[in-house]
Design a protein around this motif. Structure first.
Motif, PDB file in Angstrom:
ATOM      1  N   PRO A  77     -41.391  10.913 -48.160  1.00 48.47           N
ATOM      2  CA  PRO A  77     -40.400  11.991 -48.142  1.00 48.47           C
ATOM      3  C   PRO A  77     -40.939  13.330 -48.644  1.00 48.47           C
ATOM      4  CG  PRO A  77     -39.858  10.367 -49.819  1.00 48.47           C
ATOM      5  CD  PRO A  77     -40.992   9.813 -49.022  1.00 48.47           C
ATOM      6  N   GLU A  78     -41.943  13.310 -49.500  1.00 45.97           N
ATOM      7  CA  GLU A  78     -42.486  14.570 -50.035  1.00 45.97           C
ATOM      8  C   GLU A  78     -43.129  15.429 -48.950  1.00 45.97           C
ATOM      9  OE1 GLU A  78     -45.731  11.535 -50.392  1.00 45.97           O
ATOM     10  OE2 GLU A  78     -43.637  11.554 -51.006  1.00 45.97           O
ATOM     11  N   ILE A  79     -43.660  14.809 -47.916  1.00 44.07           N
ATOM     12  CA  ILE A  79     -44.224  15.565 -46.793  1.00 44.07           C
ATOM     13  C   ILE A  79     -43.173  15.738 -45.698  1.00 44.07           C
ATOM     14  CG2 ILE A  79     -45.888  15.518 -44.886  1.00 44.07           C
ATOM     15  CD1 ILE A  79     -47.909  14.317 -46.803  1.00 44.07           C
ATOM     16  N   LEU A  80     -42.470  14.677 -45.357  1.00 39.90           N
ATOM     17  CA  LEU A  80     -41.523  14.735 -44.249  1.00 39.90           C
ATOM     18  C   LEU A  80     -40.404  15.753 -44.468  1.00 39.90           C
ATOM     19  CD1 LEU A  80     -41.315  10.965 -43.304  1.00 39.90           C
ATOM     20  CD2 LEU A  80     -42.570  12.786 -42.135  1.00 39.90           C
ATOM     21  N   LYS A  81     -39.988  15.958 -45.710  1.00 36.84           N
ATOM     22  CA  LYS A  81     -38.915  16.929 -45.948  1.00 36.84           C
ATOM     23  C   LYS A  81     -39.397  18.371 -45.791  1.00 36.84           C
ATOM     24  CE  LYS A  81     -39.391  17.273 -50.961  1.00 36.84           C
ATOM     25  NZ  LYS A  81     -38.808  16.950 -52.238  1.00 36.84           N
ATOM     26  N   LYS A  82     -40.706  18.580 -45.766  1.00 34.73           N
ATOM     27  CA  LYS A  82     -41.267  19.922 -45.632  1.00 34.73           C
ATOM     28  C   LYS A  82     -41.506  20.331 -44.178  1.00 34.73           C
ATOM     29  CE  LYS A  82     -43.704  19.744 -50.030  1.00 34.73           C
ATOM     30  NZ  LYS A  82     -45.001  19.747 -50.685  1.00 34.73           N
ATOM     31  N   ILE A  83     -41.425  19.373 -43.257  1.00 37.02           N
ATOM     32  CA  ILE A  83     -41.727  19.693 -41.856  1.00 37.02           C
ATOM     33  C   ILE A  83     -40.500  19.508 -40.985  1.00 37.02           C
ATOM     34  CG2 ILE A  83     -44.167  19.160 -42.138  1.00 37.02           C
ATOM     35  CD1 ILE A  83     -43.754  16.539 -40.730  1.00 37.02           C
ATOM     36  N   HIS A  84     -40.505  20.189 -39.857  1.00 37.11           N
ATOM     37  CA  HIS A  84     -39.371  20.124 -38.939  1.00 37.11           C
ATOM     38  C   HIS A  84     -39.614  19.139 -37.802  1.00 37.11           C
ATOM     39  CE1 HIS A  84     -35.870  21.528 -36.755  1.00 37.11           C
ATOM     40  NE2 HIS A  84     -36.624  21.637 -35.665  1.00 37.11           N
ATOM     41  N   ALA A  85     -40.871  19.042 -37.333  1.00 38.33           N
ATOM     42  CA  ALA A  85     -41.158  18.183 -36.189  1.00 38.33           C
ATOM     43  C   ALA A  85     -42.522  17.522 -36.339  1.00 38.33           C
ATOM     44  CB  ALA A  85     -41.126  19.000 -34.898  1.00 38.33           C
ATOM     45  N   LEU A  86     -42.574  16.252 -35.960  1.00 38.87           N
ATOM     46  CA  LEU A  86     -43.808  15.483 -36.017  1.00 38.87           C
ATOM     47  C   LEU A  86     -43.898  14.637 -34.747  1.00 38.87           C
ATOM     48  CD1 LEU A  86     -46.271  14.488 -37.673  1.00 38.87           C
ATOM     49  CD2 LEU A  86     -44.772  12.713 -38.615  1.00 38.87           C
ATOM     50  N   ALA A  87     -44.805  15.021 -33.860  1.00 34.53           N
ATOM     51  CA  ALA A  87     -45.037  14.271 -32.619  1.00 34.53           C
ATOM     52  C   ALA A  87     -46.216  13.342 -32.856  1.00 34.53           C
ATOM     53  CB  ALA A  87     -45.325  15.215 -31.471  1.00 34.53           C
ATOM     54  N   LEU A  88     -46.043  12.060 -32.536  1.00 33.81           N
ATOM     55  CA  LEU A  88     -47.082  11.064 -32.796  1.00 33.81           C
ATOM     56  C   LEU A  88     -47.566  10.414 -31.511  1.00 33.81           C
ATOM     57  CD1 LEU A  88     -45.395   9.229 -35.805  1.00 33.81           C
ATOM     58  CD2 LEU A  88     -47.212  10.942 -35.910  1.00 33.81           C
ATOM     59  N   LYS A  89     -48.885  10.315 -31.372  1.00 37.61           N
ATOM     60  CA  LYS A  89     -49.515   9.538 -30.317  1.00 37.61           C
ATOM     61  C   LYS A  89     -50.406   8.551 -31.050  1.00 37.61           C
ATOM     62  CE  LYS A  89     -52.355   9.752 -26.203  1.00 37.61           C
ATOM     63  NZ  LYS A  89     -53.164  10.608 -25.328  1.00 37.61           N
ATOM     64  N   ILE A  90     -50.023   7.267 -31.021  1.00 41.59           N
ATOM     65  CA  ILE A  90     -50.682   6.250 -31.830  1.00 41.59           C
ATOM     66  C   ILE A  90     -51.281   5.176 -30.936  1.00 41.59           C
ATOM     67  CG2 ILE A  90     -50.376   4.583 -33.694  1.00 41.59           C
ATOM     68  CD1 ILE A  90     -47.759   6.146 -34.399  1.00 41.59           C
ATOM     69  N   CYS A  91     -52.570   4.913 -31.144  1.00 38.33           N
ATOM     70  CA  CYS A  91     -53.273   3.867 -30.398  1.00 38.33           C
ATOM     71  C   CYS A  91     -53.968   2.939 -31.373  1.00 38.33           C
ATOM     72  CB  CYS A  91     -54.337   4.486 -29.490  1.00 38.33           C
ATOM     73  SG  CYS A  91     -53.673   5.680 -28.333  1.00 38.33           S
ATOM     74  N   ASN A  92     -54.257   1.723 -30.922  1.00 36.60           N
ATOM     75  CA  ASN A  92     -55.037   0.820 -31.776  1.00 36.60           C
ATOM     76  C   ASN A  92     -56.435   0.709 -31.238  1.00 36.60           C
ATOM     77  OD1 ASN A  92     -54.408  -0.668 -29.526  1.00 36.60           O
ATOM     78  ND2 ASN A  92     -53.737  -2.454 -30.611  1.00 36.60           N
TER      79      ASN A  92
END
Length: 85
Positions: free
Chosen positions: A70-85
């Motif tokens: 939450p300490e980082i997420l509350k500071k940002i408005h948008a987070l786009a993720l592209k996740i691969c293994n």
């Protein structure tokens, strides 16, 4: 420390990614909701890690959010993720 660097530090520590790219996309959102002059608020993250083997897309996203916390997420408005293994 800048938010992009905090994101990078946390993800590298927890996931030991083989590939990680973090792009601060804030400037392209000028004039839109969540934009504040001089504040990092919109990010695109591409990450590849063996940690995600056998997990669903939802599990991967939840893991990233949990790591950032939450300490980082509350500071940002948008987070786009592209996740691969």
């Amino acid at each position: 420390m800048k938010i992009a660097k905090l994101i990078e530090k946390k993800l590298k520590q927890e996931l030991k990614p083989s590939y990680l790219l973090i792009v601060d996309d804030t400037e392209s959102h000028r004039g839109h909701a969540g934009f504040t002059e001089g504040v990092e608020s919109h990010f695109n993250v591409e990450i590849s890690s063996e940690h995600f083997s056998g997990t669903t897309r939802l599990e991967r996203h939840r893991e990233i959010h949990s790591i950032l916390g939450p300490e980082i997420l509350k500071k940002i408005h948008a987070l786009a993720l592209k996740i691969c293994n």
